[in-house]
Motif scaffolding. Structure first.
Motif, PDB file in Angstrom:
ATOM      1  N   TYR A 290     -12.985 -20.794  22.714  1.00  0.00           N
ATOM      2  CA  TYR A 290     -14.334 -20.441  22.671  1.00  0.00           C
ATOM      3  C   TYR A 290     -14.675 -19.775  21.211  1.00  0.00           C
ATOM      4  N   SER A 291     -16.003 -20.477  20.744  1.00  0.00           N
ATOM      5  CA  SER A 291     -16.583 -20.114  19.494  1.00  0.00           C
ATOM      6  C   SER A 291     -17.853 -19.696  19.627  1.00  0.00           C
ATOM      7  N   GLU A 292     -18.529 -19.132  18.326  1.00  0.00           N
ATOM      8  CA  GLU A 292     -19.953 -18.771  18.228  1.00  0.00           C
ATOM      9  C   GLU A 292     -20.203 -18.970  16.814  1.00  0.00           C
ATOM     10  N   ALA A 293     -21.359 -18.557  16.597  1.00  0.00           N
ATOM     11  CA  ALA A 293     -22.034 -18.696  15.340  1.00  0.00           C
ATOM     12  C   ALA A 293     -22.928 -17.423  14.774  1.00  0.00           C
ATOM     13  N   ALA A 294     -23.012 -17.298  13.746  1.00  0.00           N
ATOM     14  CA  ALA A 294     -23.722 -16.182  12.924  1.00  0.00           C
ATOM     15  C   ALA A 294     -24.399 -16.484  11.631  1.00  0.00           C
ATOM     16  N   LEU A 295     -24.930 -17.546  11.747  1.00  0.00           N
ATOM     17  CA  LEU A 295     -25.624 -17.962  10.351  1.00  0.00           C
ATOM     18  C   LEU A 295     -24.720 -18.376   9.126  1.00  0.00           C
TER      19      LEU A 295
END
Length: 469
Positions: free
Chosen positions: A354-359
């Motif tokens: 699982y991965s996410e993004a934050a600009l």
């Protein structure tokens, strides 16, 4: 390689850049414009503190103000040409200002105070960058129209792009690989190379050229797009818009881009929503991945402010630098920004990929805290301005060699990749645009092993020279 054929500026680049700019006596930039933009942001910040209960109102006003400035900068920079600065500005509208409005009234994901802090940082950095640096450097904001490609170079690019597109899509279907794989990067690069060879071969975009590129784009979508990787598809659309704008005589490409953004977001959101409903049975709007990086960035700011954020201290940048080193050679190789954010915000999903993004700004916060933003802002200014200068330099010169043609294609890929950089940081940019540039370089050097600039086999030429000795 002679100076005429170099795809990059030499030590005289500053002189060449200044020579590309027409005299500024007819251009009268308003030096106070940047002051009023910045003052408006600071006024809204002061109102939020002074007037109780004005949090949402000031946030909405700031989002609209930032969006207006970003759209104006996109419209102005480069004249008819879509520039790296323009893509950077329009990316902020999609991934910062729109999410601020959307999550305020439709899908609440964050504390309003955190969202306002993100808006202030992004808006101020862009307004100072554009008005204090970009405008001063580019007093004449019109970029040169691209020079017409010679027929041999255009023919080379056409067949190269066609081969990459067909080969990439065919291998992707055969091996069941998607748009984010290496074969997906080859197909993406093929569409870009094909479009440059077609549109730059004429004085202006024609109906036949547009139809051919539209068919290539549709072939890519049918072969590589399965519902995921929507940012890849958006990046390809931006790349094609950049290519067309380089030959346009007016700003109609920019107008189409601004008007097409809401429609594009809506279509891709509906596609995502239907895909999730059919595969998982879940109810999503399809815009979660567009707005969540904005929310995560706000949470990172709050954690850093409260000294509760375990800093990575450059680990994600190291992961970007060694992205092409196989993990089998280095099992302890650091993971990218997306994986680190996934572990931070969803520890229950550690080990699942699982991965996410934050600009892009969030990457600096997670590495160096709030002080990282002080490094990010001037570094972003420097990189984007240099990318602008490179693009203008390439457009102002005659593309008389294959190396120059490849440089033009590489510049388009990098410009479109700013969307990935803004949304997901350096690791995502390297994973996507880096793969595309790698494919382009490998193909170019493969040709270079056998062909010289005149199209004759290098090996045969070397044998002839040796036999004559």
């Amino acid at each position: 390689m002679s100076a005429r054929d170099r795809p990059w500026p030499d030590s005289a680049v500053k002189e060449s850049e200044s020579s590309l700019q027409t005299p500024a006596q007819n251009v009268k930039p308003r030096s106070s414009e940047g002051f009023w933009w910045v003052s408006a942001v600071l006024l809204l910040a002061a109102l939020r503190v002074a007037v109780p209960g004005s949090d949402e109102l000031t946030l909405v006003c700031l989002a609209l103000l930032g969006s207006l400035h970003a759209t104006r900068a996109f419209w102005q920079s480069g004249g008819a040409t879509i520039t790296p600065t323009g893509v950077y500005m329009i990316a902020s509208t999609v991934f910062v200002y729109f999410p601020a409005l959307y999550t305020t009234y439709v899908y609440k994901l964050y504390d309003v105070a955190n969202g306002f802090s993100v808006l202030v940082i992004i808006a101020l950095s862009q307004m100072i960058f554009y008005n204090a640096f970009w405008k001063r450097r580019n007093k004449n904001q019109e970029f040169e129209r691209v020079k017409r490609l010679p027929l041999p170079i255009a023919t080379f690019g056409f067949f190269l792009g066609l081969g990459l597109l067909i080969g990439g899509v065919s291998l992707g279907r055969l091996l069941e690989l998607g748009s984010t794989s290496l074969v997906g990067a080859a197909a993406f690069t093929g569409v870009v190379v094909l479009s440059v060879s077609i549109f730059h071969a004429g004085e202006r975009p024609g109906l036949l050229r547009s139809v051919v590129v539209a068919i290539a784009f549709g072939f890519y979508v049918q072969g590589m797009f399965t519902g995921g990787g929507r940012l890849v598809l958006g990046g390809l659309a931006v790349a094609l818009a950049v290519v067309v704008s380089q030959t346009a005589r007016s700003r109609w490409v920019k107008l189409a881009t601004v008007l097409g953004l809401p429609l594009g977001l809506l279509v891709l959101a509906l596609n995502r929503s239907q895909l999730v409903a059919s595969t998982r049975g879940a109810d999503e709007t399809g815009l979660e991945s567009v707005v969540s990086p904005f929310a995560r960035m706000g949470q990172l700011l709050a954690l850093a402010h409260d000294h509760e954020l375990a800093l990575s201290l450059g680990r994600t940048f190291l992961a970007t630098a060694v992205i092409f080193v196989p993990r089998s050679f280095w099992p302890e190789k650091p993971v990218g920004l997306g994986a680190e954010l996934g572990d931070l915000f969803r520890p229950d999903l550690i080990g699942t990929g699982y991965s996410e993004a934050a600009l892009f700004a969030g990457e600096w916060v997670i590495n160096f805290g709030l002080l990282g933003l002080l490094v990010m802002i001037p570094l972003t200014v420097l990189l984007v301005i240099r990318a602008d200068s490179w693009q203008n330099w390439l457009q102002a010169r005659n593309v008389s060699s294959k190396s120059s043609f490849v440089a033009v294609c590489a510049c388009v890929i990098i410009t479109a990749g700013i969307l990935d950089l803004f949304w997901g940081g350096t690791f995502l940019f390297a994973a996507r645009s880096g793969q595309r540039l790698l494919v382009l370089a490998l193909v170019y050097f493969a040709f270079g092993l056998f062909l010289n600039r005149s199209g004759r086999p290098k090996i045969a030429g070397q044998l002839r020279r040796r036999s004559s000795r």
